[in-house]
Design a protein around this motif. Structure first.
Motif, PDB file in Angstrom:
ATOM      1  N   PRO A 255       7.570  20.407  42.834  1.00  0.00           N
ATOM      2  CA  PRO A 255       7.041  20.952  41.442  1.00  0.00           C
ATOM      3  C   PRO A 255       7.013  19.924  40.529  1.00  0.00           C
ATOM      4  CG  PRO A 255       9.450  21.559  41.772  1.00  0.00           C
ATOM      5  CD  PRO A 255       9.136  20.920  43.165  1.00  0.00           C
ATOM      6  N   ALA A 256       6.248  19.999  39.367  1.00  0.00           N
ATOM      7  CA  ALA A 256       6.216  19.403  38.408  1.00  0.00           C
ATOM      8  C   ALA A 256       6.556  20.092  37.044  1.00  0.00           C
ATOM      9  CB  ALA A 256       4.577  18.734  38.029  1.00  0.00           C
ATOM     10  N   MET A 257       7.271  19.532  36.050  1.00  0.00           N
ATOM     11  CA  MET A 257       7.729  20.199  34.846  1.00  0.00           C
ATOM     12  C   MET A 257       7.356  19.300  33.672  1.00  0.00           C
ATOM     13  SD  MET A 257      11.456  21.738  35.882  1.00  0.00           S
ATOM     14  CE  MET A 257      11.601  22.031  34.118  1.00  0.00           C
ATOM     15  N   MET A 258       6.800  19.879  32.455  1.00  0.00           N
ATOM     16  CA  MET A 258       6.342  19.145  31.464  1.00  0.00           C
ATOM     17  C   MET A 258       7.721  18.745  30.530  1.00  0.00           C
ATOM     18  SD  MET A 258       3.319  18.957  31.347  1.00  0.00           S
ATOM     19  CE  MET A 258       3.567  18.907  33.182  1.00  0.00           C
ATOM     20  N   PRO A 259       7.448  17.726  29.918  1.00  0.00           N
ATOM     21  CA  PRO A 259       8.898  17.297  29.101  1.00  0.00           C
ATOM     22  C   PRO A 259       9.596  18.163  28.345  1.00  0.00           C
ATOM     23  CG  PRO A 259       6.998  15.715  28.973  1.00  0.00           C
ATOM     24  CD  PRO A 259       6.520  16.834  29.715  1.00  0.00           C
ATOM     25  N   ALA A 260       8.802  19.090  27.429  1.00  0.00           N
ATOM     26  CA  ALA A 260       9.648  20.070  26.576  1.00  0.00           C
ATOM     27  C   ALA A 260      10.478  21.084  27.432  1.00  0.00           C
ATOM     28  CB  ALA A 260       8.711  21.079  26.029  1.00  0.00           C
ATOM     29  N   ASP A 261      10.025  21.383  28.895  1.00  0.00           N
ATOM     30  CA  ASP A 261      10.987  22.094  29.661  1.00  0.00           C
ATOM     31  C   ASP A 261      12.020  21.454  30.400  1.00  0.00           C
ATOM     32  OD1 ASP A 261       9.016  24.342  29.113  1.00  0.00           O
ATOM     33  OD2 ASP A 261       7.693  23.511  30.730  1.00  0.00           O
ATOM     34  N   VAL A 262      11.715  20.196  30.669  1.00  0.00           N
ATOM     35  CA  VAL A 262      12.892  19.562  31.380  1.00  0.00           C
ATOM     36  C   VAL A 262      13.963  19.273  30.126  1.00  0.00           C
ATOM     37  CG1 VAL A 262      13.364  17.214  32.192  1.00  0.00           C
ATOM     38  CG2 VAL A 262      11.440  18.359  32.980  1.00  0.00           C
ATOM     39  N   LEU A 263      13.558  18.934  28.994  1.00  0.00           N
ATOM     40  CA  LEU A 263      14.580  18.611  27.820  1.00  0.00           C
ATOM     41  C   LEU A 263      15.501  19.783  27.454  1.00  0.00           C
ATOM     42  CD1 LEU A 263      12.510  15.922  25.472  1.00  0.00           C
ATOM     43  CD2 LEU A 263      14.411  15.645  27.226  1.00  0.00           C
ATOM     44  N   GLN A 264      14.479  20.944  27.583  1.00  0.00           N
ATOM     45  CA  GLN A 264      15.393  22.241  27.563  1.00  0.00           C
ATOM     46  C   GLN A 264      16.444  22.556  28.558  1.00  0.00           C
ATOM     47  OE1 GLN A 264      12.661  25.781  27.125  1.00  0.00           O
ATOM     48  NE2 GLN A 264      14.603  26.908  26.359  1.00  0.00           N
ATOM     49  N   ALA A 265      16.060  22.307  29.625  1.00  0.00           N
ATOM     50  CA  ALA A 265      17.026  22.150  30.665  1.00  0.00           C
ATOM     51  C   ALA A 265      18.217  21.343  30.606  1.00  0.00           C
ATOM     52  CB  ALA A 265      16.193  22.545  32.087  1.00  0.00           C
ATOM     53  N   ALA A 266      17.828  20.140  30.292  1.00  0.00           N
ATOM     54  CA  ALA A 266      18.834  19.020  30.208  1.00  0.00           C
ATOM     55  C   ALA A 266      19.708  19.294  28.883  1.00  0.00           C
ATOM     56  CB  ALA A 266      18.406  17.820  30.369  1.00  0.00           C
ATOM     57  N   ALA A 267      19.468  19.753  27.947  1.00  0.00           N
ATOM     58  CA  ALA A 267      19.829  19.982  26.647  1.00  0.00           C
ATOM     59  C   ALA A 267      21.533  20.303  26.763  1.00  0.00           C
ATOM     60  CB  ALA A 267      19.214  20.974  25.728  1.00  0.00           C
ATOM     61  N   PRO A 268      21.875  21.374  27.506  1.00  0.00           N
ATOM     62  CA  PRO A 268      23.140  21.482  27.498  1.00  0.00           C
ATOM     63  C   PRO A 268      24.125  20.379  27.952  1.00  0.00           C
ATOM     64  CG  PRO A 268      21.903  23.349  28.615  1.00  0.00           C
ATOM     65  CD  PRO A 268      21.156  22.208  28.422  1.00  0.00           C
ATOM     66  N   PHE A 269      23.693  19.505  28.644  1.00  0.00           N
ATOM     67  CA  PHE A 269      24.464  18.320  29.065  1.00  0.00           C
ATOM     68  C   PHE A 269      24.382  17.004  28.002  1.00  0.00           C
ATOM     69  CE2 PHE A 269      23.095  20.957  32.461  1.00  0.00           C
ATOM     70  CZ  PHE A 269      24.147  21.313  33.244  1.00  0.00           C
ATOM     71  N   ILE A 270      23.455  17.206  26.977  1.00  0.00           N
ATOM     72  CA  ILE A 270      23.315  16.289  26.296  1.00  0.00           C
ATOM     73  C   ILE A 270      23.763  16.631  24.725  1.00  0.00           C
ATOM     74  CG2 ILE A 270      21.752  14.482  25.171  1.00  0.00           C
ATOM     75  CD1 ILE A 270      20.058  14.659  27.829  1.00  0.00           C
ATOM     76  N   LYS A 271      24.613  15.902  24.247  1.00  0.00           N
ATOM     77  CA  LYS A 271      25.021  16.377  22.798  1.00  0.00           C
ATOM     78  C   LYS A 271      23.980  15.794  21.697  1.00  0.00           C
ATOM     79  CE  LYS A 271      30.043  15.830  23.543  1.00  0.00           C
ATOM     80  NZ  LYS A 271      31.195  15.190  23.176  1.00  0.00           N
ATOM     81  N   ASN A 272      23.045  14.694  21.943  1.00  0.00           N
ATOM     82  CA  ASN A 272      22.053  14.611  21.130  1.00  0.00           C
ATOM     83  C   ASN A 272      20.935  15.325  20.985  1.00  0.00           C
ATOM     84  OD1 ASN A 272      23.474  11.955  22.560  1.00  0.00           O
ATOM     85  ND2 ASN A 272      22.744  11.338  20.420  1.00  0.00           N
ATOM     86  N   LYS A 273      20.384  15.807  19.979  1.00  0.00           N
ATOM     87  CA  LYS A 273      19.124  16.471  19.760  1.00  0.00           C
ATOM     88  C   LYS A 273      18.104  15.415  20.234  1.00  0.00           C
ATOM     89  CE  LYS A 273      16.330  19.417  16.900  1.00  0.00           C
ATOM     90  NZ  LYS A 273      16.356  20.121  15.614  1.00  0.00           N
ATOM     91  N   ILE A 274      17.155  15.928  20.959  1.00  0.00           N
ATOM     92  CA  ILE A 274      15.877  14.591  21.533  1.00  0.00           C
ATOM     93  C   ILE A 274      14.545  15.440  21.166  1.00  0.00           C
ATOM     94  CG2 ILE A 274      14.937  13.602  23.322  1.00  0.00           C
ATOM     95  CD1 ILE A 274      17.620  13.379  24.529  1.00  0.00           C
ATOM     96  N   SER A 275      13.776  14.643  20.449  1.00  0.00           N
ATOM     97  CA  SER A 275      12.408  14.919  20.118  1.00  0.00           C
ATOM     98  C   SER A 275      11.483  14.478  20.945  1.00  0.00           C
ATOM     99  CB  SER A 275      12.002  14.872  18.589  1.00  0.00           C
ATOM    100  OG  SER A 275      11.042  15.154  18.346  1.00  0.00           O
ATOM    101  N   ALA A 276      10.540  15.359  21.656  1.00  0.00           N
ATOM    102  CA  ALA A 276       9.513  14.931  22.716  1.00  0.00           C
ATOM    103  C   ALA A 276       8.130  15.166  21.707  1.00  0.00           C
ATOM    104  CB  ALA A 276       9.527  15.372  23.963  1.00  0.00           C
ATOM    105  N   ASN A 277       8.219  15.510  20.452  1.00  0.00           N
ATOM    106  CA  ASN A 277       6.789  15.768  19.852  1.00  0.00           C
ATOM    107  C   ASN A 277       5.958  15.048  19.834  1.00  0.00           C
ATOM    108  OD1 ASN A 277       8.383  18.609  18.915  1.00  0.00           O
ATOM    109  ND2 ASN A 277       8.919  17.548  17.225  1.00  0.00           N
ATOM    110  N   ASN A 278       6.129  13.568  19.804  1.00  0.00           N
ATOM    111  CA  ASN A 278       5.218  12.601  19.971  1.00  0.00           C
ATOM    112  C   ASN A 278       4.590  12.103  21.214  1.00  0.00           C
ATOM    113  OD1 ASN A 278       5.342  12.289  16.918  1.00  0.00           O
ATOM    114  ND2 ASN A 278       7.131  11.483  17.075  1.00  0.00           N
ATOM    115  N   LEU A 279       5.267  12.660  22.394  1.00  0.00           N
ATOM    116  CA  LEU A 279       4.771  12.629  23.541  1.00  0.00           C
ATOM    117  C   LEU A 279       3.344  12.705  23.902  1.00  0.00           C
ATOM    118  CD1 LEU A 279       7.810  13.217  25.918  1.00  0.00           C
ATOM    119  CD2 LEU A 279       7.181  10.973  25.144  1.00  0.00           C
ATOM    120  N   PRO A 280       2.700  12.147  24.671  1.00  0.00           N
ATOM    121  CA  PRO A 280       1.335  12.586  24.838  1.00  0.00           C
ATOM    122  C   PRO A 280       1.245  13.780  25.608  1.00  0.00           C
ATOM    123  CG  PRO A 280       1.582  10.319  26.067  1.00  0.00           C
ATOM    124  CD  PRO A 280       3.094  11.027  25.276  1.00  0.00           C
ATOM    125  N   LYS A 281       0.150  14.636  25.158  1.00  0.00           N
ATOM    126  CA  LYS A 281      -0.065  16.150  25.862  1.00  0.00           C
ATOM    127  C   LYS A 281      -1.639  15.938  26.494  1.00  0.00           C
ATOM    128  CE  LYS A 281       2.897  18.217  21.999  1.00  0.00           C
ATOM    129  NZ  LYS A 281       3.372  16.850  21.637  1.00  0.00           N
TER     130      LYS A 281
END
Length: 235
Positions: A209-235
């Motif tokens: 399967p393939a996942m988009m960055p926003a979905d991947v970062l949401q899944a990874a968020a519980p394991f990363i204390k920093n807030k990460i923004s992917a707003n500027n990634l290509p769409k």
């Protein structure tokens, strides 16, 4: 590629033909990554001309263009490298000798991925992330393997989803080499959990399967204390 013999690996008891590789043999799987390191370090990230959206100063912004995609990959490799470092440091004794070798190999591979992405990004690299493994029980082998499966499957899906946005053909080739190693990681972990399930993530076309960055970062968020923004990634 040289096929593993019974002297090089341990045949599984179920007789499926799946071989659990020993340390030296398993490291060969990362051969493409070693080559990728040399190539990637000779290619600098292009400056992005795209306009970026402002973010909270405490938020880690991945950036835009190819630099943003590489930072996205770098963030995930930081997470995986930190996880396996914890496993090797805290939990190695609960694994068999063969499994210990695999965990050490995974730690080494993810560390290589993390380090050469950081070097390739140079000054454009995001800072070191602060991980949060408080929900992981490093005294429970099953929990460790389940978490490893989550991280490896997520990594494969992330590369599959983001590769289409890379404009630099060299970066796309290198991302393809890295994801092939990550897919081997996912297969080995799944087989350690349940023999013969190494390809369970593939669809009826034989593709992961393939996942988009926003979905991947949401899944990874519980394991990363920093807030990460992917707003500027290509769409």
């Amino acid at each position: 590629m040289e096929k593993p013999t019974q002297k090089q690996g341990q045949q599984d008891k179920a007789g499926t033909g799946i071989v659990v590789p020993q340390r030296r043999m398993f490291l060969r799987y990362a051969g493409a990554t070693a080559l990728a390191t040399t190539l990637l370090l000779t290619t600098s990230c292009d400056d992005d001309d795209d306009e970026t959206m402002p973010t909270d100063p405490e938020t880690v912004d991945l950036g835009s263009g190819d630099t943003g995609i590489l930072n996205y990959a770098y963030a995930l490799e930081q997470l995986e490298a930190a996880f396996y470092a914890e496993v090797v440091a805290k939990s190695l004794g609960m694994f068999s000798q063969t499994e210990q070798q695999i965990m050490q190999d995974l730690k080494g591979h993810e560390g290589i991925h993390r380090d050469f992405l950081k070097a390739a990004l140079g000054n454009a690299a995001i800072p070191d992330l602060e991980v949060d493994f408080s929900t992981i029980n490093f005294n429970d082998k099953n929990n460790i393997l389940a978490t490893a499966r989550t991280f490896e499957d997520l990594g494969v899906a992330a590369y599959n989803g983001a590769g289409q946005y890379l404009e630099n053909a060299g970066f796309l080739t290198l991302a393809g080499k890295i994801v092939s190693v990550e897919a081997r990681h996912a297969a080995v972990i799944r087989d350690l959990i349940s023999n013969g399930t190494f390809s369970d993530t593939a669809d009826n076309m034989g593709l992961d399967p393939a996942m988009m960055p926003a979905d991947v970062l949401q899944a990874a968020a519980p394991f990363i204390k920093n807030k990460i923004s992917a707003n500027n990634l290509p769409k």
